[in-house]
Enzyme design. Structure first.
Site, PDB file in Angstrom:
ATOM      1  N   GLN A  11     -48.491  21.703 -29.882  1.00  0.00           N
ATOM      2  CA  GLN A  11     -48.437  23.069 -29.362  1.00  0.00           C
ATOM      3  C   GLN A  11     -48.217  24.047 -30.513  1.00  0.00           C
ATOM      4  O   GLN A  11     -47.432  23.784 -31.423  1.00  0.00           O
ATOM      5  CB  GLN A  11     -47.307  23.180 -28.340  1.00  0.00           C
ATOM      6  CG  GLN A  11     -47.306  24.482 -27.577  1.00  0.00           C
ATOM      7  CD  GLN A  11     -46.392  24.429 -26.365  1.00  0.00           C
ATOM      8  OE1 GLN A  11     -45.978  23.353 -25.942  1.00  0.00           O
ATOM      9  NE2 GLN A  11     -46.086  25.582 -25.791  1.00  0.00           N
ATOM     10  N   LEU A  92     -46.679  17.030 -28.901  1.00  0.00           N
ATOM     11  CA  LEU A  92     -47.741  16.954 -27.904  1.00  0.00           C
ATOM     12  C   LEU A  92     -48.926  16.135 -28.398  1.00  0.00           C
ATOM     13  O   LEU A  92     -49.564  15.395 -27.631  1.00  0.00           O
ATOM     14  CB  LEU A  92     -48.211  18.370 -27.551  1.00  0.00           C
ATOM     15  CG  LEU A  92     -49.537  18.498 -26.799  1.00  0.00           C
ATOM     16  CD1 LEU A  92     -49.396  17.974 -25.384  1.00  0.00           C
ATOM     17  CD2 LEU A  92     -50.023  19.937 -26.816  1.00  0.00           C
ATOM     18  N   ARG A 116     -45.548  18.315 -18.140  1.00  0.00           N
ATOM     19  CA  ARG A 116     -44.589  18.315 -19.261  1.00  0.00           C
ATOM     20  C   ARG A 116     -44.301  19.748 -19.716  1.00  0.00           C
ATOM     21  O   ARG A 116     -43.156  20.119 -19.953  1.00  0.00           O
ATOM     22  CB  ARG A 116     -45.166  17.493 -20.420  1.00  0.00           C
ATOM     23  CG  ARG A 116     -44.319  17.421 -21.688  1.00  0.00           C
ATOM     24  CD  ARG A 116     -45.080  16.594 -22.729  1.00  0.00           C
ATOM     25  NE  ARG A 116     -44.347  16.374 -23.959  1.00  0.00           N
ATOM     26  CZ  ARG A 116     -44.460  17.117 -25.063  1.00  0.00           C
ATOM     27  NH1 ARG A 116     -45.285  18.162 -25.064  1.00  0.00           N
ATOM     28  NH2 ARG A 116     -43.772  16.824 -26.154  1.00  0.00           N
ATOM     29  N   HIS A 199     -37.266  19.519 -28.758  1.00  0.00           N
ATOM     30  CA  HIS A 199     -36.679  18.466 -29.590  1.00  0.00           C
ATOM     31  C   HIS A 199     -35.211  18.735 -29.923  1.00  0.00           C
ATOM     32  O   HIS A 199     -34.734  18.423 -31.009  1.00  0.00           O
ATOM     33  CB  HIS A 199     -37.521  18.265 -30.861  1.00  0.00           C
ATOM     34  CG  HIS A 199     -38.966  18.090 -30.569  1.00  0.00           C
ATOM     35  ND1 HIS A 199     -39.446  17.034 -29.824  1.00  0.00           N
ATOM     36  CD2 HIS A 199     -40.053  18.857 -30.870  1.00  0.00           C
ATOM     37  CE1 HIS A 199     -40.755  17.153 -29.689  1.00  0.00           C
ATOM     38  NE2 HIS A 199     -41.149  18.253 -30.303  1.00  0.00           N
ATOM     39  N   GLN A 247     -39.071  11.428 -26.975  1.00  0.00           N
ATOM     40  CA  GLN A 247     -39.693  12.426 -27.863  1.00  0.00           C
ATOM     41  C   GLN A 247     -39.309  13.849 -27.496  1.00  0.00           C
ATOM     42  O   GLN A 247     -39.163  14.716 -28.357  1.00  0.00           O
ATOM     43  CB  GLN A 247     -41.213  12.280 -27.793  1.00  0.00           C
ATOM     44  CG  GLN A 247     -41.998  13.155 -28.747  1.00  0.00           C
ATOM     45  CD  GLN A 247     -43.341  13.575 -28.180  1.00  0.00           C
ATOM     46  OE1 GLN A 247     -43.422  14.469 -27.353  1.00  0.00           O
ATOM     47  NE2 GLN A 247     -44.392  12.898 -28.615  1.00  0.00           N
TER      48      GLN A 247
END
Length: 311
Positions: A11, A92, A116, A199, A247
């Protein structure tokens, strides 16, 4: 025979017009966009080609749009006899890598990444989270500084991009405190224009929701190895889906993944919109040639580049 590693962007690589010239020239590219439109139930291809940017940049649109563009270009390369011996993707982009290797069906990946994106956007109230790029300090110093700033809330390293370039993520006040401390230590720290603190531990709730989406997927054996960007190692069938769940709230070890791949391949090829990964790889694996395919011009240039490298 050149040993190629395909790397897929994440992304942030999106832009209005991506894939348009390739879809107009190559039928195999157009077919991927047509399938995406059918699966998504709306003209995703038109958003990729024409925008508007405020729609393309919505996370639940961005993620399937980048995935579709990457896989369309992958199919074009494959139809021209250009195949990797391994693959990886940034965040991604790992879904694109798994589709390319046959582990995950494209149609399933589209649905997952759209969901997601929505899960990630809904996980943290707007304005609570923040991310920042940090340049000019070693990893250990940045890690210690995040620990110091944790008195203000959650903050951690989100991306190990390349030597001297790190991204931090977390709660806004904690990230701002980390920026202040890092600047005092000589770093350049720049807030990023993102709405989701990817993250970071703030995304653990999102990870639980994503697990429910992934549990119903049938995973296949890979045609070639895919490197996990959170573990910097080859993904095993037994790792799925948990490694994709992890992740979403764990640091991306892109620098470490590139170092691992560099020992096993001759040439890195970025497959998808933009050239961000190419720049990171050039700073990490300086001796390895790097190419990219994101439009018709770069596709033709890469064909010539690979032909020359094989001679």
């Amino acid at each position: 025979m050149l040993r190629l590693a395909f790397v897929f962007p994440g992304q942030g690589a999106q832009f209005v017009g991506m894939g348009k010239d390739l879809a107009e020239e190559f039928n195999e590219v157009r077919k991927v966009y047509d399938l995406a439109d059918e699966v998504m139930g709306f003209p995703l291809s038109k958003i990729c080609f024409e925008g508007p940017p405020e729609v393309l940049n919505k996370t639940e649109i961005t993620q399937p749009a980048v995935l579709t563009t990457s896989i369309a270009i992958y199919e074009l390369l494959r139809d021209h006899g250009i195949n990797p011996v391994m693959a990886a993707g940034l965040s991604l982009g790992e879904y694109s890598a798994l589709v390319s290797s046959g582990v995950l069906r494209f149609e399933d990946a589209l649905r997952i990444v759209s969901r997601r994106g929505r899960i990630m956007q809904e996980a943290v109230p707007e304005g609570k989270g923040m991310m920042a790029a940090v340049l000019g300090l070693d990893n250990a110093t940045i890690e210690r500084t995040c620990q110091e700033a944790a008195c203000k809330g959650i903050v951690n390293i989100a991306n190990y991009n390349c030597p001297g370039q790190i991204v931090i993520s977390g709660e806004r006040e904690a990230v701002l405190e980390a920026i202040k401390l890092l600047k005092d230590k000589g770093a350049k720290a720049v807030p990023l224009a993102v709405s989701v603190p990817s993250h970071s531990r703030l995304m653990e709730g999102a990870a639980a929701a994503l697990r429910k989406e992934l549990n119903g997927i049938n995973w296949s054996s890979p045609a070639f190895p895919v490197i996990s960007n959170t573990e910097a190692r080859e993904i095993q069938p037994s790792d799925l889906p948990e490694i994709l769940v992890k992740q979403i709230y764990s640091p991306i070890k892109w620098e470490q993944s590139v170092i691992l791949m560099a020992d096993k391949i001759d040439f890195f090829l970025e497959v998808g919109p933009g050239k961000v990964l190419s720049g990171l790889i050039k700073k990490t694996a300086r001796s390895k040639p790097v190419g990219n395919v994101g439009d018709t011009a770069s596709f033709k240039r890469t064909l010539a580049q690979l032909k020359e490298a094989e001679q």
